[in-house]
Design a protein around this motif. Structure first.
Motif, PDB file in Angstrom:
ATOM      1  N   LEU A 139     -13.714 -36.105   5.768  1.00 20.47           N
ATOM      2  CA  LEU A 139     -15.094 -36.412   6.782  1.00 20.47           C
ATOM      3  C   LEU A 139     -15.272 -37.926   6.570  1.00 20.47           C
ATOM      4  N   ALA A 140     -14.662 -38.623   6.039  1.00 23.70           N
ATOM      5  CA  ALA A 140     -15.088 -40.131   5.956  1.00 23.70           C
ATOM      6  C   ALA A 140     -14.925 -40.828   7.039  1.00 23.70           C
ATOM      7  N   GLN A 141     -15.490 -41.859   7.394  1.00 18.83           N
ATOM      8  CA  GLN A 141     -15.557 -42.839   8.744  1.00 18.83           C
ATOM      9  C   GLN A 141     -15.148 -44.078   7.710  1.00 18.83           C
ATOM     10  N   HIS A 142     -14.954 -44.976   8.617  1.00 20.12           N
ATOM     11  CA  HIS A 142     -14.606 -46.485   8.049  1.00 20.12           C
ATOM     12  C   HIS A 142     -13.240 -46.328   7.165  1.00 20.12           C
ATOM     13  N   GLY A 143     -12.310 -45.662   7.362  1.00 22.50           N
ATOM     14  CA  GLY A 143     -11.103 -45.938   6.783  1.00 22.50           C
ATOM     15  C   GLY A 143     -10.977 -45.342   5.140  1.00 22.50           C
ATOM     16  N   PHE A 144     -11.813 -44.532   4.618  1.00 20.87           N
ATOM     17  CA  PHE A 144     -11.726 -44.099   3.334  1.00 20.87           C
ATOM     18  C   PHE A 144     -10.783 -42.869   3.457  1.00 20.87           C
ATOM     19  N   ALA A 145     -10.108 -42.761   2.355  1.00 20.08           N
ATOM     20  CA  ALA A 145      -8.809 -41.766   2.084  1.00 20.08           C
ATOM     21  C   ALA A 145      -9.597 -40.608   1.565  1.00 20.08           C
TER      22      ALA A 145
END
Length: 172
Positions: A10-16
């Motif tokens: 569900l993360a944005q900004h490229g988080f795994a």
């Protein structure tokens, strides 16, 4: 061991995606000794929500909590076992969804009572209920029923490294 059948980042900004083991290990390590409040949200018979803070414990890969049979939460769960439980762990906000079942097996009640005692609350198992000299006023009068959350879905939002947000599904 409860493992997710599906994971969604569900993360944005490229988080795994976060690993479920992070949440599970924090629950196992911090209950019952850390000062955690779990918030149990249930649904009243007329459809309005109800939420109450409870002392929960993670035992043998499941979340347990108690309620007096006359409390609003117990009455709601008797009519509709669906609930949401939220907690702030070290570096991770966690919301768990599922159905709750009342635990009536005396051996399981005794096992959970022993974990509560490890954390400093002097719980005793009496047949299929818990009792103690004191508890939070919101729990109602003893004896208390013990409930287990059958986890269907969890959502974790990390507030510490590694950051991210993930949904874990435990049933199809």
């Amino acid at each position: 061991m409860t493992e997710p059948t599906k994971t969604k980042n569900l993360a944005q900004h490229g988080f795994a995606p976060l690993e479920w083991s992070r949440a599970r290990d924090l629950l196992a390590a911090d209950t019952p000794t850390a000062d955690l409040t779990f918030f149990v949200a249930t649904v009243r018979p007329d459809g309005r929500p109800h939420s109450a803070g409870v002392g929960g414990v993670w035992v043998d890969d499941a979340l347990y909590f108690k309620a007096g049979p006359g409390t609003r939460r117990a009455k709601n769960l008797a009519k509709n076992p669906a609930c949401v439980v939220s907690v702030r762990l070290r570096g991770l906000d966690l919301t768990m969804e599922g159905d709750v079942v009342r635990v009536t097996d005396p051996a399981t009640v005794a096992r959970v009572a022993a974990v509560y005692r490890e954390g400093g609350w002097p719980a005793t198992a009496v047949d299929d209920t818990l009792t103690a000299p004191y508890s939070a006023p919101s729990a109602g009068a003893p004896p208390w029923h013990l409930y287990r959350l059958d986890l269907r879905r969890a959502i974790g939002l990390a507030s510490a490294e590694p950051h991210g947000a993930t949904r874990w599904d435990f049933a199809d």
